[in-house]
Design an enzyme around this catalytic site. Structure first.
Site, PDB file in Angstrom:
ATOM      1  N   GLY A 291       3.733  -4.473  -5.689  1.00  0.00           N
ATOM      2  CA  GLY A 291       2.336  -4.401  -5.272  1.00  0.00           C
ATOM      3  C   GLY A 291       1.721  -3.138  -5.830  1.00  0.00           C
ATOM      4  O   GLY A 291       0.875  -3.156  -6.719  1.00  0.00           O
ATOM      5  N   CYS A 360     -14.651  13.917  10.493  1.00  0.00           N
ATOM      6  CA  CYS A 360     -14.618  14.971  11.510  1.00  0.00           C
ATOM      7  C   CYS A 360     -13.181  15.168  11.997  1.00  0.00           C
ATOM      8  O   CYS A 360     -12.844  14.912  13.156  1.00  0.00           O
ATOM      9  CB  CYS A 360     -15.542  14.599  12.670  1.00  0.00           C
ATOM     10  SG  CYS A 360     -15.855  15.966  13.790  1.00  0.00           S
ATOM     11  N   TYR A 389      -3.282   0.480  -1.494  1.00  0.00           N
ATOM     12  CA  TYR A 389      -3.357   0.864  -0.086  1.00  0.00           C
ATOM     13  C   TYR A 389      -4.588   1.682   0.275  1.00  0.00           C
ATOM     14  O   TYR A 389      -4.798   1.962   1.455  1.00  0.00           O
ATOM     15  CB  TYR A 389      -2.076   1.603   0.358  1.00  0.00           C
ATOM     16  CG  TYR A 389      -0.851   0.766   0.131  1.00  0.00           C
ATOM     17  CD1 TYR A 389      -0.595  -0.346   0.925  1.00  0.00           C
ATOM     18  CD2 TYR A 389       0.021   1.047  -0.914  1.00  0.00           C
ATOM     19  CE1 TYR A 389       0.500  -1.147   0.685  1.00  0.00           C
ATOM     20  CE2 TYR A 389       1.124   0.248  -1.158  1.00  0.00           C
ATOM     21  CZ  TYR A 389       1.357  -0.850  -0.361  1.00  0.00           C
ATOM     22  OH  TYR A 389       2.440  -1.650  -0.611  1.00  0.00           O
TER      23      TYR A 389
END
Length: 444
Positions: A291, A360, A389
């Site tokens: 992958g 944040c 990913y």
């Protein structure tokens, strides 16, 4: 920054990918922006196929869609003739919606829900990679109720610890995945599968982890799995039809990474299989499921640089308009990346800076201590090897919009995922009636 695939620096001193100037891409599509090099994606697929063709073994190459799953990506996988490894109903639905043939889809996962199993059976996918005893019996029960048959291979945990991050070691005995080999669960799984009236036992699967550079981990795994294959034949007369050796082949993110070629990996897999399984009446069909190796180096994320903060005597922070919402891997795995200033790619590095995201979170750091030219607000930064990913793990943390994805090839850029709008962010929100503000009465 190492340039992968079709990437190069053009005469303007800009980073170019697939014949497209990344500065132009940033201006046209906005940032953050995932840019995927289609030529490199296809080349990687063909390299695996060619490597296996040279072995003379029966084989199948599958694309592990969890790395990057979109309808356009499924079309490329289909055109290249690969199998498709999926891990959820959503990935199955994406593939089927793209016109990908169900007979080339197989279904992974350690906790497939009844709804997912029913969906996959109704779609008539090729097979299920069964992960545990509970799933085996659940699949048998649902298949019996639906009067359907299902091909299965068992995922085995071979007890091999590959040299990679602990979160992506999946072959060790203490893993949430698979039937343990050392514990005897694997043989018990075979015995149980053979008693299931609706299931056709086809063989075995194993996967020892991700981002693996050494080939001896794969050969050691095959040696262990070969004994299981032989024992199954000796005890029950089972000829293993499919032996899926998994994926996990490492790519180059930074200078220290030393990936091998598809030919290197396949040669080790094939030679070990021949050495340990040639005395059987049938050598199984060998499968691999890359992958990351197919899409990882093909992806580049473009950002616009915003604020600059200098902590005197300590560090200089350069903030970009993305971060952990579009690349969670540094925070999750301590993953490392390289980058360059796409609009000034030929300029020498003059300072050491740290690239911070805008989330944040104190931990939202994309790259620690990277040498770059004097960075200015408005510059375009390119971070390489973000094809695997990154989009898959993207989130709306802080209610930011997920980036767009473009495929680039031979000077043409095409949108394959649209940038989310603010309306998309709230599209699934619902305010209960009791919380809807009441209009104040107007007095005249």
């Amino acid at each position: 920054m190492y340039l992968h695939g079709t990437s190069r620096i053009n005469k303007l001193g800009h980073l170019e990918i697939g014949g497209c100037d990344t500065v132009d891409l940033a201006q046209k599509y906005g940032t953050p922006l995932y840019v995927m090099d289609e030529t490199l994606i296809r080349d990687r697929m063909r390299q695996f196929v060619c490597a296996f063709q040279n072995t003379g073994l029966r084989f199948r190459v599958a694309y592990a869609s969890k790395a990057f799953s979109t309808m356009a990506m499924c079309r490329i996988v289909d055109e290249e003739g690969l199998m498709l490894d999926v891990v959820s109903q959503g990935e199955i639905f994406t593939a089927l919606s793209a016109g990908f043939p169900a007979e080339r889809i197989y279904f992974h996962g350690n906790n497939k829900t009844p709804q997912e199993i029913e969906f996959a059976l109704d779609a008539e996918i090729y097979l299920f990679v069964v992960d545990n005893f509970d799933e085996l019996m659940l699949l048998q029960a649902i298949a019996k109720e639906k009067q359907k048959r299902a091909r299965v291979i068992l995922r085995i945990t071979p007890g091999v610890e590959a040299h990679t991050h602990q979160y992506i070691q999946t072959g060790k005995e203490d893993s949430k995945f698979g039937f343990g080999l050392e514990s005897g669960q694997a043989l018990k799984g075979v015995e149980l599968a053979l008693t299931c009236s609706q299931l056709d036992f086809m063989g075995f699967h194993c996967h020892i982890g991700s981002q693996i550079f050494e080939t001896n981990a794969f050969s050691a795994t095959i040696v262990k799995m070969s004994q299981l294959i032989k024992t199954s034949y000796e005890r029950w007369g089972v000829l293993t039809q499919i032996f899926n050796t998994g994926g996990g082949f490492g790519i180059r993110y930074i200078d220290e990474d030393t990936p091998k070629s598809p030919q290197d990996y396949v040669q080790v897999i094939a030679s070990t299989v021949r050495t340990y399984l040639s005395d059987l009446p049938l050598i199984p069909e060998i499968w691999v499921e890359p992958g990351r190796y197919i899409v990882g180096e093909a992806g580049t994320t473009l950002y616009t640089i915003g604020t600059v903060k200098e902590v005197p005597g300590i560090r200089k922070y350069i903030a970009v308009d993305g971060g952990m919402s579009d690349n969670l891997r540094p925070a999750l795995y301590q993953a490392k990346y390289e980058a360059l200033i796409a609009n000034r790619a030929t300029e020498p590095a003059t300072e050491m800076v740290t690239i911070a995201g805008k989330a944040c979170e104190e931990g939202d750091i994309l790259i620690w201590d990277i040498p770059l030219p004097g960075v200015q607000s408005g510059d375009i930064m390119a971070v390489n090897c973000t094809g695997a990913y990154n989009y898959s793990m993207a989130s709306n943390y802080n209610r930011v919009q997920k980036p767009a994805v473009v495929f680039v090839k031979e000077g043409t850029a095409e949108i394959v995922v649209k940038r989310e709008t603010l309306q998309d962010i709230i599209s699934h929100d619902h305010i209960p009636e009791r919380l809807i503000p009441k209009k104040e009465k107007v007095t005249i």
